[in-house]
Design a protein around this motif. Sequence first.
Motif, short mmCIF file in Angstrom:
data_model
loop_
_atom_site.label_atom_id
_atom_site.label_comp_id
_atom_site.label_asym_id
_atom_site.label_seq_id
_atom_site.Cartn_x
_atom_site.Cartn_y
_atom_site.Cartn_z
N HIS A 117 0.85 -1.19 0.00
CA HIS A 117 0.00 0.00 0.00
C HIS A 117 0.89 1.23 0.00
O HIS A 117 2.07 1.16 0.32
CB HIS A 117 -0.89 0.02 1.25
CG HIS A 117 -1.81 -1.15 1.35
ND1 HIS A 117 -3.03 -1.20 0.69
CD2 HIS A 117 -1.69 -2.33 2.01
CE1 HIS A 117 -3.61 -2.36 0.96
NE2 HIS A 117 -2.82 -3.07 1.75
N CYS A 152 -4.48 5.90 -0.03
CA CYS A 152 -3.52 4.87 -0.45
C CYS A 152 -3.11 5.22 -1.87
O CYS A 152 -3.95 5.46 -2.71
CB CYS A 152 -4.18 3.50 -0.40
SG CYS A 152 -3.12 2.19 -1.06
N GLU A 154 -0.75 3.35 -3.76
CA GLU A 154 -0.18 2.25 -4.54
C GLU A 154 -1.36 1.37 -4.89
O GLU A 154 -2.11 0.99 -3.99
CB GLU A 154 0.79 1.42 -3.69
CG GLU A 154 2.11 2.05 -3.40
CD GLU A 154 3.09 1.96 -4.57
OE1 GLU A 154 4.01 2.77 -4.61
OE2 GLU A 154 2.91 1.07 -5.43
N TYR A 155 -1.47 0.98 -6.14
CA TYR A 155 -2.60 0.13 -6.51
C TYR A 155 -2.48 -1.19 -5.74
O TYR A 155 -1.49 -1.90 -5.86
CB TYR A 155 -2.62 -0.14 -8.01
CG TYR A 155 -3.81 -0.97 -8.37
CD1 TYR A 155 -5.08 -0.39 -8.41
CD2 TYR A 155 -3.70 -2.34 -8.59
CE1 TYR A 155 -6.19 -1.16 -8.68
CE2 TYR A 155 -4.82 -3.12 -8.86
CZ TYR A 155 -6.06 -2.52 -8.91
OH TYR A 155 -7.16 -3.28 -9.16
N CYS A 156 -3.50 -1.50 -4.92
CA CYS A 156 -3.40 -2.66 -4.04
C CYS A 156 -4.52 -3.66 -4.26
O CYS A 156 -4.65 -4.61 -3.51
CB CYS A 156 -3.36 -2.20 -2.58
SG CYS A 156 -4.71 -1.10 -2.15
N HIS A 160 -8.82 -0.44 -4.09
CA HIS A 160 -7.79 0.58 -3.89
C HIS A 160 -8.34 2.00 -3.84
O HIS A 160 -7.97 2.78 -2.96
CB HIS A 160 -6.73 0.46 -5.00
CG HIS A 160 -5.86 1.65 -5.17
ND1 HIS A 160 -4.89 1.99 -4.26
CD2 HIS A 160 -5.84 2.61 -6.12
CE1 HIS A 160 -4.29 3.10 -4.66
NE2 HIS A 160 -4.84 3.49 -5.78
N MET A 163 -9.70 3.29 -0.60
CA MET A 163 -8.86 3.16 0.58
C MET A 163 -8.22 4.50 0.92
O MET A 163 -7.30 4.93 0.25
CB MET A 163 -7.77 2.10 0.31
CG MET A 163 -6.86 1.89 1.50
SD MET A 163 -5.78 0.48 1.24
CE MET A 163 -4.71 0.66 2.66
CU1 CUA Z 1 -4.11 0.19 -0.46
CU2 CUA Z 1 -4.13 1.02 -2.69
#
Ligand code: CUA
Length: 190
Positions: A117, A152, A154-156, A160, A163
């Motif tokens: 993340h 967030c 970062e692609y998680c 995502h 988030m």
């Molecule tokens: Cu956690 Cu994107």
Amino acid sequence: MTPTGADAAHASMAVADAAERRWAIIVMLIVVMLLAMMVFTGLHWTSMPPSRVETIDPRKLHISGEFVEDNLGTTLGADGKVMVRLIAQQYSFEPQCLVVPAGMPVTFRATSTDAIHGFVVDKTNANVMLIPGFIATFTTRFDKAGERLMPCHEYCGTGHEAMWGRVQVLPAEEFLAKARSGERMSCVPR
Ligand code: CUA
């Protein structure tokens, strides 16, 4: 009269030389510009390269150690230092809302339980990746009181974009009045 033979070869070599020199200069300028951008962003935005490697078992985060649920949030230590602990997991931060003082150094310790993340607080230089198995630690300072967003970045996974959390930056006096030594604070209603 058009040049022939050795003359023509000589002329085309001169053209090639000039073109090579021109491109060498352009490439050097690009390299110098990229270096200047690195120096500028490093100094002006106070980018913080990772300075240490600290590991943790992401499967045991919830069970014991410093990242158990009731140890998350902001604490004011007996030494007057402000420490924020948080975890990121698909798809939320825990706690969802952080309380921090303005104008004081604040140390963050954070990690992830599952995927990678990103942790960023808008309009500040607080910006790290949260990687399962590693503890991200950094110290920063919030100039102005007010509310900041903490998405967030970062692609998680599929959740995502949903988030994100909030950071409530309180004037230092207000923060210190609320914080009692050792007590954990967050702005999430409990
Ligand atoms: Cu956690 Cu994107």
